[in-house]
Enzyme design. Structure first.
Site, PDB file in Angstrom:
ATOM      1  N   ARG A  46       0.848  -1.205   0.000  1.00 49.30           N
ATOM      2  CA  ARG A  46       0.000   0.000   0.000  1.00 49.30           C
ATOM      3  C   ARG A  46       0.879   1.248   0.000  1.00 49.30           C
ATOM      4  O   ARG A  46       0.618   2.220  -0.698  1.00 49.30           O
ATOM      5  CB  ARG A  46      -0.951  -0.008   1.212  1.00 49.30           C
ATOM      6  CG  ARG A  46      -1.678   1.315   1.409  1.00 49.30           C
ATOM      7  CD  ARG A  46      -2.965   1.238   2.222  1.00 49.30           C
ATOM      8  NE  ARG A  46      -2.939   0.326   3.340  1.00 49.30           N
ATOM      9  CZ  ARG A  46      -2.278   0.526   4.492  1.00 49.30           C
ATOM     10  NH1 ARG A  46      -1.589   1.627   4.678  1.00 49.30           N
ATOM     11  NH2 ARG A  46      -2.315  -0.376   5.454  1.00 49.30           N
ATOM     12  N   TYR A  98     -17.104  17.098 -14.478  1.00 50.73           N
ATOM     13  CA  TYR A  98     -17.399  15.671 -14.481  1.00 50.73           C
ATOM     14  C   TYR A  98     -18.480  15.362 -13.424  1.00 50.73           C
ATOM     15  O   TYR A  98     -18.419  15.870 -12.300  1.00 50.73           O
ATOM     16  CB  TYR A  98     -16.099  14.899 -14.202  1.00 50.73           C
ATOM     17  CG  TYR A  98     -16.315  13.436 -14.091  1.00 50.73           C
ATOM     18  CD1 TYR A  98     -16.674  12.686 -15.217  1.00 50.73           C
ATOM     19  CD2 TYR A  98     -16.218  12.774 -12.878  1.00 50.73           C
ATOM     20  CE1 TYR A  98     -16.908  11.330 -15.113  1.00 50.73           C
ATOM     21  CE2 TYR A  98     -16.448  11.415 -12.775  1.00 50.73           C
ATOM     22  CZ  TYR A  98     -16.794  10.699 -13.902  1.00 50.73           C
ATOM     23  OH  TYR A  98     -17.033   9.362 -13.801  1.00 50.73           O
ATOM     24  N   ASP A 169      -8.057  19.239 -13.679  1.00 49.04           N
ATOM     25  CA  ASP A 169      -8.366  17.890 -14.151  1.00 49.04           C
ATOM     26  C   ASP A 169      -8.021  17.858 -15.634  1.00 49.04           C
ATOM     27  O   ASP A 169      -8.704  18.461 -16.461  1.00 49.04           O
ATOM     28  CB  ASP A 169      -9.865  17.603 -13.914  1.00 49.04           C
ATOM     29  CG  ASP A 169     -10.259  16.191 -14.330  1.00 49.04           C
ATOM     30  OD1 ASP A 169      -9.573  15.601 -15.192  1.00 49.04           O
ATOM     31  OD2 ASP A 169     -11.276  15.686 -13.812  1.00 49.04           O
ATOM     32  N   LYS A 194      -9.222   7.000 -19.017  1.00 54.03           N
ATOM     33  CA  LYS A 194      -9.608   7.517 -20.325  1.00 54.03           C
ATOM     34  C   LYS A 194      -8.440   7.463 -21.314  1.00 54.03           C
ATOM     35  O   LYS A 194      -8.010   6.391 -21.669  1.00 54.03           O
ATOM     36  CB  LYS A 194     -10.182   8.924 -20.162  1.00 54.03           C
ATOM     37  CG  LYS A 194     -11.165   9.064 -18.974  1.00 54.03           C
ATOM     38  CD  LYS A 194     -12.468   8.335 -19.191  1.00 54.03           C
ATOM     39  CE  LYS A 194     -13.328   8.219 -17.929  1.00 54.03           C
ATOM     40  NZ  LYS A 194     -13.635   9.444 -17.245  1.00 54.03           N
TER      41      LYS A 194
HETATM   42  C1  LIG Z   1     -14.007   9.822 -15.926  1.00 55.73           C
HETATM   43  C2  LIG Z   1     -13.597  11.124 -15.373  1.00 55.73           C
HETATM   44  C3  LIG Z   1     -13.289  11.269 -14.012  1.00 55.73           C
HETATM   45  C4  LIG Z   1     -13.446  10.132 -13.016  1.00 55.73           C
HETATM   46  O1  LIG Z   1     -12.562   9.092 -13.285  1.00 55.73           O
HETATM   47  P1  LIG Z   1     -12.830   7.549 -12.912  1.00 55.73           P
HETATM   48  O2  LIG Z   1     -11.582   6.900 -13.395  1.00 55.73           O
HETATM   49  O3  LIG Z   1     -14.065   7.144 -13.646  1.00 55.73           O
HETATM   50  O4  LIG Z   1     -13.020   7.476 -11.451  1.00 55.73           O
HETATM   51  C5  LIG Z   1     -12.858  12.497 -13.561  1.00 55.73           C
HETATM   52  N1  LIG Z   1     -12.740  13.558 -14.407  1.00 55.73           N
HETATM   53  C6  LIG Z   1     -13.041  13.451 -15.711  1.00 55.73           C
HETATM   54  C7  LIG Z   1     -12.896  14.654 -16.581  1.00 55.73           C
HETATM   55  C8  LIG Z   1     -13.473  12.250 -16.246  1.00 55.73           C
HETATM   56  O5  LIG Z   1     -13.782  12.161 -17.543  1.00 55.73           O
END
Ligand SMILES: *Cc1c(COP(=O)(O)O)cnc(C)c1O
Length: 380
Positions: A46, A98, A169, A194
């Site tokens: 961890r 998001y 982000d 993504k």
């Molecule tokens: C998908 C997404 C998230 C969250 O990510 P997860 O891997 O699904 O927890 C956060 N910000 C953006 C812009 C996203 O597209």
């Protein structure tokens, strides 16, 4: 090395004892300590794992960040960034973000004594938005699902004058197209699920920073919350990252072609920089491409359900950034955590569709959309 090379060769084969060309997956949860009181590189998985360390190191190189942490999901990354806040602190965010980030604000902020404010147009953020409680600005640029662009440099300067940190982000752009830390932001977060992963086969997140205090605090947060990326997913993420540049190039090329086609059908398309000359100028100054997510409102003369059903190459699914194209209906899928009122206020209408463009042949993609539009208009 330039980023295209770093993506592939950022992890040296000399980093493991056998010169294996891809990093080994270390599954062990615990490691032998040489003797009582002696330090070791790895003790318990961890706190640190060799495979996770490799992906963290790679992500750090891409972002030119000194501190890099891989998390179990993008939401684990975002929520770890919110862990930096204390009771009474306030966060400013752009008003379309998001859905999961919004859910965190809506469901968990109050019980933690935190406040947030969704700002209508971040590019007109001014002194008046700041008071002594504002400790963080959280930017998603381009935003989801309307692809609004925020000026990272300007906001960072303003925030720093008021003692607030800026988190970006960067999921939609990645370091291949946009480097928020170099533009003045303090923290970058990712859903690595993504574009970084790119193959719709893992869930992962990351947080990066060059701020020592924040970096050290994040290490404590990651080890304490235990929201770490597994060794196997760390390996898969490394594999995905290698092809980021070639995937992204093709996805952007396909995106431009789809935009041209949709516009030729008198459909107005949201993409990074589409909203105004000002946003277009910001996008081209802070990023090297528009990315591969677009959205549009399907005009009334088309039947929305028929259109979506008739598409053969765009399955209806949430998420984005994989090699395959996808379509989604934000109002009922990704942004269902927003109230109907809020959705209407910020422009996420019931006729809005979001498309994540994949790496397929662009003529096939355009032809598929063309036939689905015809069917949706009752022309075939
Ligand atoms: C998908 C997404 C998230 C969250 O990510 P997860 O891997 O699904 O927890 C956060 N910000 C953006 C812009 C996203 O597209």
């Amino acid at each position: 090395m330039k980023i295209e090379s770093l993506l592939v060769q950022g992890i040296s084969a000399h980093n493991n004892p056998y010169g294996a060309i891809v990093p080994p997956i270390f599954l062990a949860s615990t490691y032998i300590q040489p003797a009582i009181g002696e330090e070791q590189d790895f003790a318990y998985s961890r706190g640190g794992n060799p495979t996770r360390n490799q992906v963290e190191d790679l992500l750090g190189q891409l972002e030119e960040a000194q501190y890099s942490y891989a998390f179990a999901s993008g939401m684990a990354a975002t929520s770890s960034v919110f862990q930096l806040l204390k009771h009474g602190d306030k966060v400013l965010l752009n008003n379309n973000i998001y859905g999961g980030t919004f859910r965190y604000l809506d469901q968990l902020f109050e019980s933690r004594g935190l406040e947030y404010q969704l700002v209508e147009d971040f590019n007109h953020l001014s002194e008046e938005h700041f008071d002594l409680t504002v400790k963080m600005i959280f930017i998603e640029t381009p935003s989801n699902p309307l692809l609004e662009v925020t000026d990272i440099k300007r906001i960072s300067e303003l925030a720093h004058q008021h003692g607030a940190v800026v988190a970006v982000d960067n999921t939609f752009m990645t370091a291949y197209l946009q480097k928020p830390l170099a533009l003045g932001a303090d923290i970058v977060t990712y859903s690595a699920t993504k574009y970084l992963s790119g193959h719709a086969d893992l869930i992962a997140g990351a947080v990066l920073t060059n701020d020592q205090a924040i970096g050290e605090r994040l290490k404590v947060i990651q080890n304490t919350l235990g929201n770490i990326l597994s060794p196997f997913d760390s390996y898969s993420l490394i594999r995905g990252i290698k092809t980021l540049a070639v995937r992204m190039d093709r996805q952007i090329e396909n995106t431009h072609k789809l935009i041209v086609f949709l516009q030729s059908q008198a459909i107005s398309v949201n993409f990074a920089g589409a909203h105004s000359k000002e946003e277009a100028a910001i996008q081209s100054s802070q990023a090297t491409g528009i990315g591969a997510v677009i959205s549009f409102e399907l005009p009334e003369e088309y039947d929305l359900s028929v259109f979506v059903q008739q598409l053969k190459m765009f399955p209806l699914a949430v998420s984005l950034g994989g090699v395959e194209s996808l379509i989604c209906h934000p109002a009922s899928m990704t942004h269902e955590s927003y109230s109907q009122d809020l959705r209407e206020k910020i422009g996420i209408s019931d006729r809005l569709l979001r498309v994540a463009v994949g790496i397929e042949n662009s003529e096939d993609l355009v032809a598929d959309v063309a036939q689905a539009l015809k069917q949706a208009k009752g022309e075939i």
